[in-house]
Design a protein around this motif. Sequence first.
Motif, PDB file in Angstrom:
ATOM      1  N   ALA A 219     -27.573 -38.131  20.275  1.00 55.42           N
ATOM      2  CA  ALA A 219     -28.620 -37.113  20.244  1.00 55.42           C
ATOM      3  C   ALA A 219     -28.738 -36.442  18.882  1.00 55.42           C
ATOM      4  O   ALA A 219     -29.842 -36.184  18.381  1.00 55.42           O
ATOM      5  CB  ALA A 219     -28.351 -36.068  21.327  1.00 55.42           C
ATOM      6  N   ILE A 220     -27.592 -36.164  18.254  1.00 61.96           N
ATOM      7  CA  ILE A 220     -27.586 -35.429  16.972  1.00 61.96           C
ATOM      8  C   ILE A 220     -27.912 -36.334  15.791  1.00 61.96           C
ATOM      9  O   ILE A 220     -28.475 -35.885  14.779  1.00 61.96           O
ATOM     10  CB  ILE A 220     -26.203 -34.757  16.773  1.00 61.96           C
ATOM     11  N   LYS A 221     -27.614 -37.608  15.890  1.00 63.91           N
ATOM     12  CA  LYS A 221     -27.724 -38.524  14.751  1.00 63.91           C
ATOM     13  C   LYS A 221     -29.092 -38.516  14.067  1.00 63.91           C
ATOM     14  O   LYS A 221     -29.155 -38.499  12.825  1.00 63.91           O
ATOM     15  CB  LYS A 221     -27.346 -39.940  15.184  1.00 63.91           C
ATOM     16  N   PRO A 222     -30.233 -38.522  14.792  1.00 68.66           N
ATOM     17  CA  PRO A 222     -31.526 -38.498  14.088  1.00 68.66           C
ATOM     18  C   PRO A 222     -31.721 -37.270  13.205  1.00 68.66           C
ATOM     19  O   PRO A 222     -32.435 -37.339  12.193  1.00 68.66           O
ATOM     20  CB  PRO A 222     -32.553 -38.510  15.231  1.00 68.66           C
ATOM     21  N   LEU A 223     -31.078 -36.168  13.553  1.00 71.01           N
ATOM     22  CA  LEU A 223     -31.182 -34.957  12.738  1.00 71.01           C
ATOM     23  C   LEU A 223     -30.478 -35.116  11.401  1.00 71.01           C
ATOM     24  O   LEU A 223     -30.945 -34.605  10.377  1.00 71.01           O
ATOM     25  CB  LEU A 223     -30.579 -33.774  13.482  1.00 71.01           C
ATOM     26  N   VAL A 224     -29.352 -35.830  11.386  1.00 73.48           N
ATOM     27  CA  VAL A 224     -28.479 -35.856  10.208  1.00 73.48           C
ATOM     28  C   VAL A 224     -28.544 -37.176   9.444  1.00 73.48           C
ATOM     29  O   VAL A 224     -27.838 -37.341   8.443  1.00 73.48           O
ATOM     30  CB  VAL A 224     -27.015 -35.563  10.617  1.00 73.48           C
ATOM     31  N   SER A 225     -29.377 -38.112   9.880  1.00 71.95           N
ATOM     32  CA  SER A 225     -29.489 -39.403   9.190  1.00 71.95           C
ATOM     33  C   SER A 225     -30.126 -39.233   7.819  1.00 71.95           C
ATOM     34  O   SER A 225     -30.759 -38.213   7.518  1.00 71.95           O
ATOM     35  CB  SER A 225     -30.342 -40.369  10.022  1.00 71.95           C
ATOM     36  N   ASP A 226     -29.948 -40.251   6.953  1.00 68.72           N
ATOM     37  CA  ASP A 226     -30.651 -40.263   5.678  1.00 68.72           C
ATOM     38  C   ASP A 226     -32.148 -40.191   5.934  1.00 68.72           C
ATOM     39  O   ASP A 226     -32.681 -40.922   6.777  1.00 68.72           O
ATOM     40  CB  ASP A 226     -30.337 -41.556   4.901  1.00 68.72           C
ATOM     41  N   LYS A 227     -32.818 -39.280   5.226  1.00 72.23           N
ATOM     42  CA  LYS A 227     -34.249 -39.037   5.404  1.00 72.23           C
ATOM     43  C   LYS A 227     -34.568 -38.535   6.810  1.00 72.23           C
ATOM     44  O   LYS A 227     -35.704 -38.637   7.277  1.00 72.23           O
ATOM     45  CB  LYS A 227     -35.076 -40.293   5.081  1.00 72.23           C
ATOM     46  N   GLY A 228     -33.537 -38.018   7.494  1.00 72.68           N
ATOM     47  CA  GLY A 228     -33.735 -37.444   8.821  1.00 72.68           C
ATOM     48  C   GLY A 228     -34.333 -36.054   8.743  1.00 72.68           C
ATOM     49  O   GLY A 228     -34.686 -35.546   7.663  1.00 72.68           O
ATOM     50  N   ASP A 229     -34.422 -35.392   9.896  1.00 70.16           N
ATOM     51  CA  ASP A 229     -35.142 -34.119   9.983  1.00 70.16           C
ATOM     52  C   ASP A 229     -34.500 -33.016   9.154  1.00 70.16           C
ATOM     53  O   ASP A 229     -35.205 -32.191   8.564  1.00 70.16           O
ATOM     54  CB  ASP A 229     -35.230 -33.700  11.445  1.00 70.16           C
ATOM     55  N   PHE A 230     -33.169 -32.979   9.094  1.00 69.37           N
ATOM     56  CA  PHE A 230     -32.514 -31.970   8.264  1.00 69.37           C
ATOM     57  C   PHE A 230     -32.731 -32.254   6.784  1.00 69.37           C
ATOM     58  O   PHE A 230     -33.089 -31.365   6.007  1.00 69.37           O
ATOM     59  CB  PHE A 230     -31.021 -31.928   8.574  1.00 69.37           C
ATOM     60  N   GLU A 231     -32.517 -33.504   6.373  1.00 70.39           N
ATOM     61  CA  GLU A 231     -32.651 -33.834   4.949  1.00 70.39           C
ATOM     62  C   GLU A 231     -34.072 -33.589   4.455  1.00 70.39           C
ATOM     63  O   GLU A 231     -34.272 -33.148   3.325  1.00 70.39           O
ATOM     64  CB  GLU A 231     -32.260 -35.290   4.717  1.00 70.39           C
TER      65      GLU A 231
END
Length: 348
Positions: A219-231
């Motif tokens: 669940a958290i991975k898409p947020l913290v991936s390269d070019k993800g929502d956080f980045e």
Amino acid sequence: MAKKTAKTHTVSVIEVTQGKAKFHITKIKASVLANISYASVRGVDKEEGAVQRILSIRRINSIKEYVLTIGQFPSSIILNWNDERISFKDGNATFLEEERTAQLIDGQHRVAGLRAAISERPTVGNLEIPVSIYRNLSTTECANIFLSINTEQKPVPRSLVFDLYGVADSSVIDHAAARARDIATALNEDDDSPYRELIKFPGSPVRRGGIALSTAVTAIKPLVSDKGDFEQRGIVELETQKKIITNWFKVLQKAYGEKWYENTNAFMYASGFTGATEFLRTKLLTVCQDKKSFTEKTMANCFLFDQNDLILQEEVKGKGGREAPQLIEERLMSFFKELQSVSDKFEV
């Protein structure tokens, strides 16, 4: 031009008997293995023993990178040696190094990855690879072995894989998953976390409710991936990412009050955690960014929760796949003030 004479190799072998089947275990240099072995594809090649699938370029490239960084292959490549020019005597096997000598039953992507790595770095060819050798197997016999490996020998649980990212060498891990694991660990261990001791790591006691580590990481991975929502928002520090996610779950915890830890609370289960995290990713982050604030207070002000209409596990019980998290997202949207009220007024 005279045909090049095939090189002869002699290797030590151990004979193994399992029921009616016999095979030999040995080690062969990667360059030799890459030269003699080939994959016979089901539905494409007509020869006996054709049980393989079409190669995946992405997987080959991934294995090549692994070879060039770590290069450890403890599991055997399994061959069906359908060429008569191999002999076994006195604990040795002698064979000619000729192309398409041995059919691959298991390990075709590993061998293809080795070939790609050797073409980039020839010294990889000296790598010793464990090999199991069968002789002149039928398609049925090859299929039996292939299915035994790929169905009966189940892959390890995803939670164990993600947990091992905490101790494995950095060159072999999925870095986004490792970051997600760090955040899941913080949710499980931090004193102020709504999920303290509720993330189920490998070895945790079996209990109803709680969030499996694999669920949290996925669940958290898409947020913290390269070019993800956080980045994309310039939020790259672990502590900041962790704090934002914790803030969001604190908002939900306070909305539930004493009912947060009850088994009726949907957020004590996978669908609730996944739906809430996806809502943060797709809706709430944008609002917080516009307000230039990701605090717990800012998030809480976006919602008007009804104590008589809290999201309960019974609402999603029996729903599978993506349906249950989507229902959670829809219910969260019903409490979301920010997108419900539309005004043409603004402050300057």
